[in-house]
Structures are given as C-alpha cells and as structure tokens.
Design a protein around this motif. Structure first.
Motif, PDB file in Angstrom:
ATOM      1  N   THR A   8       0.872  -1.174   0.000  1.00  0.00           N
ATOM      2  CA  THR A   8       0.000   0.000   0.000  1.00  0.00           C
ATOM      3  C   THR A   8       0.909   1.225   0.000  1.00  0.00           C
ATOM      4  O   THR A   8       1.961   1.223   0.636  1.00  0.00           O
ATOM      5  CB  THR A   8      -0.948   0.034   1.216  1.00  0.00           C
ATOM      6  N   SER A   9       0.481   2.239  -0.727  1.00  0.00           N
ATOM      7  CA  SER A   9       1.326   3.414  -0.887  1.00  0.00           C
ATOM      8  C   SER A   9       0.479   4.651  -1.148  1.00  0.00           C
ATOM      9  O   SER A   9      -0.588   4.569  -1.757  1.00  0.00           O
ATOM     10  CB  SER A   9       2.276   3.183  -2.076  1.00  0.00           C
ATOM     11  N   ALA A  10       0.970   5.767  -0.683  1.00  0.00           N
ATOM     12  CA  ALA A  10       0.425   7.073  -1.061  1.00  0.00           C
ATOM     13  C   ALA A  10       1.433   7.683  -2.025  1.00  0.00           C
ATOM     14  O   ALA A  10       2.644   7.544  -1.850  1.00  0.00           O
ATOM     15  CB  ALA A  10       0.256   7.961   0.160  1.00  0.00           C
ATOM     16  N   ILE A  11       0.949   8.326  -3.068  1.00  0.00           N
ATOM     17  CA  ILE A  11       1.826   8.964  -4.052  1.00  0.00           C
ATOM     18  C   ILE A  11       1.542  10.467  -4.010  1.00  0.00           C
ATOM     19  O   ILE A  11       0.451  10.902  -4.361  1.00  0.00           O
ATOM     20  CB  ILE A  11       1.584   8.397  -5.464  1.00  0.00           C
ATOM     21  N   ILE A  12       2.522  11.212  -3.550  1.00  0.00           N
ATOM     22  CA  ILE A  12       2.390  12.660  -3.394  1.00  0.00           C
ATOM     23  C   ILE A  12       3.343  13.318  -4.387  1.00  0.00           C
ATOM     24  O   ILE A  12       4.550  13.089  -4.327  1.00  0.00           O
ATOM     25  CB  ILE A  12       2.753  13.090  -1.962  1.00  0.00           C
ATOM     26  N   SER A  13       2.798  14.106  -5.305  1.00  0.00           N
ATOM     27  CA  SER A  13       3.677  14.738  -6.294  1.00  0.00           C
ATOM     28  C   SER A  13       3.393  16.227  -6.391  1.00  0.00           C
ATOM     29  O   SER A  13       2.297  16.696  -6.100  1.00  0.00           O
ATOM     30  CB  SER A  13       3.536  14.072  -7.664  1.00  0.00           C
ATOM     31  N   LYS A  14       4.430  16.945  -6.805  1.00  0.00           N
ATOM     32  CA  LYS A  14       4.358  18.403  -6.916  1.00  0.00           C
ATOM     33  C   LYS A  14       5.128  18.851  -8.137  1.00  0.00           C
ATOM     34  O   LYS A  14       6.283  18.459  -8.338  1.00  0.00           O
ATOM     35  CB  LYS A  14       4.970  19.040  -5.656  1.00  0.00           C
ATOM     36  N   LYS A  15       4.501  19.649  -8.960  1.00  0.00           N
ATOM     37  CA  LYS A  15       5.169  20.248 -10.112  1.00  0.00           C
ATOM     38  C   LYS A  15       5.828  21.527  -9.627  1.00  0.00           C
ATOM     39  O   LYS A  15       5.158  22.475  -9.220  1.00  0.00           O
ATOM     40  CB  LYS A  15       4.141  20.535 -11.208  1.00  0.00           C
ATOM     41  N   ILE A  16       7.163  21.546  -9.651  1.00  0.00           N
ATOM     42  CA  ILE A  16       7.914  22.712  -9.179  1.00  0.00           C
ATOM     43  C   ILE A  16       7.845  23.832 -10.203  1.00  0.00           C
ATOM     44  O   ILE A  16       7.621  24.992  -9.866  1.00  0.00           O
ATOM     45  CB  ILE A  16       9.385  22.335  -8.891  1.00  0.00           C
ATOM     46  N   ASN A  17       8.068  23.484 -11.461  1.00  0.00           N
ATOM     47  CA  ASN A  17       7.943  24.408 -12.583  1.00  0.00           C
ATOM     48  C   ASN A  17       7.690  23.567 -13.834  1.00  0.00           C
ATOM     49  O   ASN A  17       7.437  22.372 -13.723  1.00  0.00           O
ATOM     50  CB  ASN A  17       9.172  25.331 -12.712  1.00  0.00           C
ATOM     51  N   GLU A  18       7.786  24.141 -15.003  1.00  0.00           N
ATOM     52  CA  GLU A  18       7.501  23.398 -16.244  1.00  0.00           C
ATOM     53  C   GLU A  18       8.506  22.287 -16.513  1.00  0.00           C
ATOM     54  O   GLU A  18       8.223  21.362 -17.249  1.00  0.00           O
ATOM     55  CB  GLU A  18       7.443  24.359 -17.444  1.00  0.00           C
ATOM     56  N   GLN A  19       9.686  22.385 -15.901  1.00  0.00           N
ATOM     57  CA  GLN A  19      10.718  21.377 -16.157  1.00  0.00           C
ATOM     58  C   GLN A  19      10.829  20.307 -15.066  1.00  0.00           C
ATOM     59  O   GLN A  19      11.262  19.199 -15.348  1.00  0.00           O
ATOM     60  CB  GLN A  19      12.110  22.038 -16.309  1.00  0.00           C
ATOM     61  N   ILE A  20      10.464  20.613 -13.829  1.00  0.00           N
ATOM     62  CA  ILE A  20      10.762  19.709 -12.713  1.00  0.00           C
ATOM     63  C   ILE A  20       9.500  19.298 -11.960  1.00  0.00           C
ATOM     64  O   ILE A  20       8.677  20.134 -11.599  1.00  0.00           O
ATOM     65  CB  ILE A  20      11.758  20.371 -11.731  1.00  0.00           C
ATOM     66  N   ARG A  21       9.387  17.988 -11.717  1.00  0.00           N
ATOM     67  CA  ARG A  21       8.329  17.411 -10.895  1.00  0.00           C
ATOM     68  C   ARG A  21       8.991  16.507  -9.866  1.00  0.00           C
ATOM     69  O   ARG A  21       9.897  15.736 -10.197  1.00  0.00           O
ATOM     70  CB  ARG A  21       7.337  16.622 -11.737  1.00  0.00           C
ATOM     71  N   LEU A  22       8.545  16.591  -8.613  1.00  0.00           N
ATOM     72  CA  LEU A  22       9.065  15.760  -7.532  1.00  0.00           C
ATOM     73  C   LEU A  22       7.948  14.882  -6.972  1.00  0.00           C
ATOM     74  O   LEU A  22       6.773  15.253  -7.030  1.00  0.00           O
ATOM     75  CB  LEU A  22       9.638  16.626  -6.411  1.00  0.00           C
ATOM     76  N   GLN A  23       8.356  13.733  -6.403  1.00  0.00           N
ATOM     77  CA  GLN A  23       7.361  12.799  -5.873  1.00  0.00           C
ATOM     78  C   GLN A  23       7.907  12.120  -4.613  1.00  0.00           C
ATOM     79  O   GLN A  23       9.074  11.762  -4.544  1.00  0.00           O
ATOM     80  CB  GLN A  23       7.051  11.735  -6.925  1.00  0.00           C
ATOM     81  N   LEU A  24       7.040  11.949  -3.614  1.00  0.00           N
ATOM     82  CA  LEU A  24       7.309  11.153  -2.416  1.00  0.00           C
ATOM     83  C   LEU A  24       6.240  10.077  -2.323  1.00  0.00           C
ATOM     84  O   LEU A  24       5.067  10.352  -2.583  1.00  0.00           O
ATOM     85  CB  LEU A  24       7.261  12.004  -1.152  1.00  0.00           C
ATOM     86  N   SER A  25       6.660   8.870  -1.940  1.00  0.00           N
ATOM     87  CA  SER A  25       5.710   7.748  -1.852  1.00  0.00           C
ATOM     88  C   SER A  25       5.983   6.929  -0.599  1.00  0.00           C
ATOM     89  O   SER A  25       6.797   5.994  -0.629  1.00  0.00           O
ATOM     90  CB  SER A  25       5.822   6.850  -3.083  1.00  0.00           C
ATOM     91  N   PRO A  26       5.319   7.235   0.511  1.00  0.00           N
ATOM     92  CA  PRO A  26       5.438   6.348   1.665  1.00  0.00           C
ATOM     93  C   PRO A  26       4.832   4.992   1.302  1.00  0.00           C
ATOM     94  O   PRO A  26       3.746   4.931   0.722  1.00  0.00           O
ATOM     95  CB  PRO A  26       4.614   7.036   2.749  1.00  0.00           C
ATOM     96  N   MET A  27       5.566   3.902   1.624  1.00  0.00           N
ATOM     97  CA  MET A  27       5.137   2.563   1.221  1.00  0.00           C
ATOM     98  C   MET A  27       5.196   1.593   2.398  1.00  0.00           C
ATOM     99  O   MET A  27       6.126   1.657   3.208  1.00  0.00           O
ATOM    100  CB  MET A  27       6.032   2.023   0.106  1.00  0.00           C
ATOM    101  N   TYR A  28       4.225   0.688   2.424  1.00  0.00           N
ATOM    102  CA  TYR A  28       4.187  -0.396   3.404  1.00  0.00           C
ATOM    103  C   TYR A  28       4.019  -1.704   2.637  1.00  0.00           C
ATOM    104  O   TYR A  28       3.078  -1.854   1.858  1.00  0.00           O
ATOM    105  CB  TYR A  28       3.008  -0.191   4.366  1.00  0.00           C
ATOM    106  N   ALA A  29       4.947  -2.641   2.840  1.00  0.00           N
ATOM    107  CA  ALA A  29       4.886  -3.953   2.193  1.00  0.00           C
ATOM    108  C   ALA A  29       4.686  -5.020   3.254  1.00  0.00           C
ATOM    109  O   ALA A  29       5.247  -4.935   4.355  1.00  0.00           O
ATOM    110  CB  ALA A  29       6.175  -4.222   1.419  1.00  0.00           C
ATOM    111  N   TYR A  30       3.889  -6.041   2.900  1.00  0.00           N
ATOM    112  CA  TYR A  30       3.650  -7.160   3.819  1.00  0.00           C
ATOM    113  C   TYR A  30       3.763  -8.471   3.044  1.00  0.00           C
ATOM    114  O   TYR A  30       3.202  -8.618   1.960  1.00  0.00           O
ATOM    115  CB  TYR A  30       2.259  -7.061   4.453  1.00  0.00           C
TER     116      TYR A  30
END
Length: 189
Positions: free
Chosen positions: A66-88
């Motif tokens: 299970t994971s949440a995908i959090i992304s942010k477009k910084i500008n037209e060239q750069i996008r960043l993403q964080l994904s907290p993940m839990y594996a079982y």
C-alpha cells in the motif's frame, strides 16, 4: 525473474518463482494551477501471488503493498514525488521481515515536450532484510503523441515495489543494473 521462495533456501539451492500481481491506483486530488490544490495525491495498492507450485498453501504465497503517491510540479521542467510505502509478506524465512517500510523518492526533469529524465530511489526505513540494498533507477520518457516510451536502467530485477524492498541484491553505482522498457497508452472513454 525470481528469487528464493519467500526468501527460503533448501540445501543451498535457490527456488525461483514468478509473481502475478493485481494493482489499483486511485487519484484523490489533482494539482491545479490556481493553487487551491497544491499537490497531486493518489493511493496505490498491489497484491502479488506466487504462481508456480511450491507445496505451500496460497495464503503463504501472498504479498501486498500500500502506498500514497504525493507529487508536486515545481515548474515546467521539474516534478518531484514522495511515496510512503508499506509492504507485507504472508510468509518469510526466519531472518526476513514480514513488514517493510520505505519512502520512495522520484523526480522528473523535462528537457522538451517530448523528452524527460526520471530518477527513483526506494530507501528502506527501519530494519531491512539481510543483504538487501535500496533500489535506484534512471529512465528516459519519450512522448510520441499517443504513446509514452520509457527506457530505464534499474538496480533491481523486480517490477513490484514490495519485492524490490525485500530482496534487492544489486547496487546501481557498482554497475549492477538491468535495462528495461515500457510503452504506455492512455485511452479516454
């Protein structure tokens, strides 16, 4: 692709298996230009099932992510993403862990409307399985109108995040990587 079944070894012989997975992703919020929604947020779930006969009940052949995908477009060239993940993993050997946590980090740098460089890193948070390395990949997106071609070098043989978190033996910067590609097509209904 494969690894020892649920991390087990019998008499020094590795038993390899294939995994079929079922995944879903649901977009909760889409970033907009007005600023009222400053990020994009999605939830993702995956169920992996070992598919070959291995003298185990199916309940011991399951893995989930299970994971949440959090992304942010910084500008037209750069996008960043964080994904907290839990594996079982429903069944593991004594030295391995049933539960694993990671915070996936990703970025995309657009060079033009057609070409983008991507990078992903999946560090384990807390205890990891013995001899497991954090997964890393570099990729190139090529947009051709209706399709997106992805070419990538990855330090893991696994396409499922839970297995990359649990059993990644390779180290990208030591030259342990694989080349792969995807072709994506979005169909509007």
């Amino acid at each position: 692709m494969g690894l020892p079944i649920n991390g087990r070894q019998e008499l020094g012989v590795h038993h390899y298996f294939n995994v079929v997975d079922f995944r879903t992703k649901y977009a909760l919020m889409q970033e907009n230009t007005s600023g009222s929604k400053p990020i994009s947020l999605s939830l993702k779930a995956d169920l992996g099932i070992v598919t070959q006969q291995n003298r185990q009940p199916i309940k011991d052949d399951l893995s989930t992510l299970t994971s949440a995908i959090i992304s942010k477009k910084i500008n037209e060239q750069i996008r960043l993403q964080l994904s907290p993940m839990y594996a079982y993993f429903s069944s593991v050997s004594v030295e391995n862990r049933n539960e694993l946590f990671s915070i996936g980090m990703g970025s995309q740098i657009n060079f033009s409307e057609r070409f983008a460089l991507m990078a992903e890193y999946y560090p384990i948070i807390g205890e990891s399985n013995p001899n497991t390395n954090n997964a890393f990949s570099l990729g190139l997106n090529i947009q051709t109108g209706g399709h997106v071609f992805q070419l990538f070098f990855a330090s893991t043989r696994w396409h499922l995040e839970q297995y990359a978190m649990a059993q990644n033996r390779e180290q990208f910067w030591a030259g342990d990587f694989r080349f792969g590609f995807n072709v994506n097509r979005i169909f509007g209904l």
